[in-house]
Write a protein that holds these residues in place. Structure first.
Motif, PDB file in Angstrom:
ATOM      1  N   ASN A   1      38.514   7.331  -3.914  1.00  0.00           N
ATOM      2  CA  ASN A   1      37.801   8.209  -4.784  1.00  0.00           C
ATOM      3  C   ASN A   1      36.325   8.545  -4.122  1.00  0.00           C
ATOM      4  N   VAL A   2      35.880   9.675  -4.124  1.00  0.00           N
ATOM      5  CA  VAL A   2      34.731  10.301  -3.670  1.00  0.00           C
ATOM      6  C   VAL A   2      33.860  10.758  -4.959  1.00  0.00           C
ATOM      7  N   ALA A   3      34.072  11.241  -5.823  1.00  0.00           N
ATOM      8  CA  ALA A   3      33.497  11.869  -6.799  1.00  0.00           C
ATOM      9  C   ALA A   3      32.987  11.256  -7.984  1.00  0.00           C
ATOM     10  N   THR A   4      34.492  10.375  -8.380  1.00  0.00           N
ATOM     11  CA  THR A   4      34.146  10.222  -9.839  1.00  0.00           C
ATOM     12  C   THR A   4      34.239   8.546  -9.838  1.00  0.00           C
ATOM     13  N   ALA A   5      34.481   7.775  -8.922  1.00  0.00           N
ATOM     14  CA  ALA A   5      34.592   6.425  -8.863  1.00  0.00           C
ATOM     15  C   ALA A   5      33.182   5.543  -9.468  1.00  0.00           C
ATOM     16  N   THR A   6      33.417   4.919 -10.338  1.00  0.00           N
ATOM     17  CA  THR A   6      32.117   4.029 -11.007  1.00  0.00           C
ATOM     18  C   THR A   6      32.459   2.416 -11.023  1.00  0.00           C
ATOM     19  N   VAL A   7      33.652   2.057 -10.447  1.00  0.00           N
ATOM     20  CA  VAL A   7      33.921   0.705 -10.863  1.00  0.00           C
ATOM     21  C   VAL A   7      34.060   0.177  -9.160  1.00  0.00           C
TER      22      VAL A   7
END
Length: 598
Positions: free
Chosen positions: A101-107
């Protein structure tokens, strides 16, 4: 092993790309999603076309932003994924690339990412699809293949494995040896790309400057050795983002791509030795050429070139018994002047002959590397000379040195101790679309090694130079990429001599007027090298240029340009191994001035 290529490597529409890949000889392709989305054909039509062409659809890519997200966002990931799995069923494909993930990863939690990949794997299994998880070099949290493998291990799902991409691993400086710790059956896919050594952000480097194997600076033979030792048995696939390839003929690019894979397989097999797996292609082994046997200049009227050769002390050795071709030589330096099939053409370098130990084996190797053969009419009693075409159209002859010389009649024998000994190097100018391909061509077909790239400032911009050279320095081929629209430059032939001052004096006595060198150059020489005034005076008198390094000295001068060719006379003293690069701006400026209308 099976070969594959991503459709993003080529220009054109998806159907055109599939035809180009099949015609070149690839076994399969990776379907780049934007190519399919933009295609007017249905997935079923694409699948049927691939079947007719005899190529497989190996990988659907890319699926982005799949893991490391909140549960609410993951519900949308599953929705998107199921639509793609249904599409892949229509295409008859069974493997999808999942990028970190590049754009939406938060965890930033490996267990969360593994859990989400596991649930994606459950959904993929219902469609008989495998997921190849790849660590992007610019991934938000996962940018290392070793971490990607840890996440796949935690996911523990038979439909979830890893994709290894040489660019993402080597551009970040990660040690590829750890690949051998990954079970081969869990490596679902392998993507290969070379690249030049650049200092820039990895995203821009990746999107614009990837190259095919053998054209850049990555050690891909060692890299692929680690992958094969791990037990990987899938296709060797190319994924190369490059602005040049997106603008050039897809058929030519596809052949260039397959040449790079065949070369890489052979290098990897050589590196692996007894460990080489079954199915890894080998090429006939050839030694680099012992030297440059001849250079051919072709034009409608080569008389002006022959005048320059006579001024340089070359002997006329005769006319060919069956062709409109004349031979001039001095020492082991041979220049062939060819006026056949050259109506309207100014004189230019058209062919280079290389002295190879086994012409038949060298020609077979060139054929396996997809080098186009050049037909040559041969009459009874004449040597069968084998030739292939380089990317810029130069004819490359593979033959035993000098075996053809007796076919020239009516000339004079060499009657004095020659000052010129041999061809030192041939400088071949390359267009923007053929430069990288030429590096691969001469490296793979002739087993020459690239030297570090140099950039020289000229009057119209930087000139990029890549020297291809044999280990014993018997063959030197500088390849120059010029700024767009630059004038005053042509291909040139450099001739090695033992007494450049004596040769320059004799040539002047025969009427040669060398390329003029400005007085400011000699003033600068004194500051750079602290040369004796007498030496500088001699250099100035004969328009000689000078360079020096810790190993030795280099003296040289240039003839005027005739059509598209000129000659350089060089004397190497000591162990000097360069080309006087610091003098190139002076030469380019002088040639540009000489080319201006008066």
């Amino acid at each position: 092993m099976r070969t594959s290529i991503a459709t993003v490597c080529l220009s054109g529409g998806l159907v055109e790309k599939l035809h180009a890949c099949a015609d070149a000889g690839f076994d399969g392709v990776e379907v780049f999603e934007p190519d399919l989305v933009a295609a007017p054909q249905s997935p079923e039509e694409i699948r049927a076309l691939a079947d007719r062409l005899g190529i497989t659809l190996d990988l659907y890519q890319p699926f982005r932003d799949a893991e490391g997200v909140s549960e609410a966002e993951f519900a949308d990931v599953l929705r998107r994924a199921e639509a793609k799995f249904a599409l892949m069923r229509r295409l008859g494909m069974d493997t999808m690339l999942v990028c970190s993930n590049v754009a939406t990863a938060t965890v930033d939690d490996d267990r969360v990412s593994a859990s989400q990949l596991r649930r994606l794997g459950d959904l993929a299994a219902a469609y008989d699809v495998r997921l190849a998880y790849e660590a992007l070099a610019w991934g938000r949290f996962v940018d290392d293949y070793r971490r990607a493998w840890r996440i796949v291990e935690l996911a523990d799902h038979p439909n979830v494995g890893v994709c290894l991409d040489s660019f993402h691993i080597l551009s970040r400086g990660h040690d590829p040896k750890g690949i051998e710790e990954i079970p081969g059956e869990r490596i679902f896919f392998l993507q290969l790309a070379d690249a030049p050594a650049l200092t820039m952000d990895v995203l821009s480097w990746s999107r614009h400057h990837r190259l095919f194997p053998g054209e850049g600076s990555f050690d891909l033979s060692t890299f692929i050795g680690h992958v094969l030792r791990a037990g990987y048995g899938g296709p060797l696939s190319l994924e190369v983002f490059n602005d040049t390839f997106r603008q050039t003929d897809p058929g030519r690019t596809a052949r260039q791509a397959l040449r790079s894979l065949r070369w890489l397989e052979d290098r990897a097999a050589e590196r692996l030795g007894a460990e080489v797996p079954a199915g890894l292609a080998r090429l006939p082994a050839v030694r680099p050429p012992a030297g440059i046997d001849f250079v051919e200049v072709r034009g409608q009227d080569t008389t002006p070139v022959e005048v320059v050769l006579e001024q340089l002390g070359f002997d006329f050795r005769g006319r060919h018994r069956s062709k409109q071709v004349r031979l001039w030589s001095q020492g082991a330096a041979r220049i062939v002047c060819n006026e056949q099939q050259a109506i309207g053409q100014a004189p230019a370098v058209s062919a280079v002959g290389f002295d190879v130990a086994d012409p038949g084996t060298a020609a077979r190797r060139a054929g396996l590397l997809l080098a186009p053969p050049v037909p040559r009419r041969t009459y009874a009693g004449e040597e069968e000379l084998r030739a292939v075409a380089a990317p810029d159209g130069t004819e490359i002859f593979l033959e035993r040195g000098g075996v053809w010389v007796d076919e020239f009649e009516g000339g004079a024998a060499q009657s004095y101790d020659p000052i010129v000994s041999r061809v030192d190097h041939v400088n071949l100018v390359q267009s923007w679309e053929s430069f990288d391909e030429a590096v691969l061509f001469y490296g793979s077909v002739l087993s020459l090694e690239p030297r570090p790239v140099a950039e020289v400032a000229g009057p119209a911009g930087l000139v990029r130079s890549q020297v291809m050279q044999s280990a014993d320095d018997g063959v030197r081929l500088p390849l120059n990429l010029l700024p767009a629209g630059q004038r005053g430059h042509a291909q040139h032939v450099a001739l090695a001599c033992r007494d450049i001052v004596g040769l320059a004096a004799d040539a002047r006595a025969r009427g040669l007027r060398p390329l003029p060198v400005p007085g400011n150059y000699y003033d600068d020489l004194v500051a750079r090298f602290d040369l004796d005034d007498g030496i500088v005076a001699t250099l100035r008198e004969y328009d000689l240029l000078y360079d020096r390094d810790t190993a030795g000295e280099y003296l040289h001068f240039y003839t005027p340009t005739v059509g598209g060719v000129f000659f350089e006379i060089v004397e190497r003293r000591g162990g000097y191994d360069g080309y006087g690069a610091g003098n190139a701006p002076v030469r380019l400026a002088s040639q540009l001035a000489a080319d201006r209308p008066r």
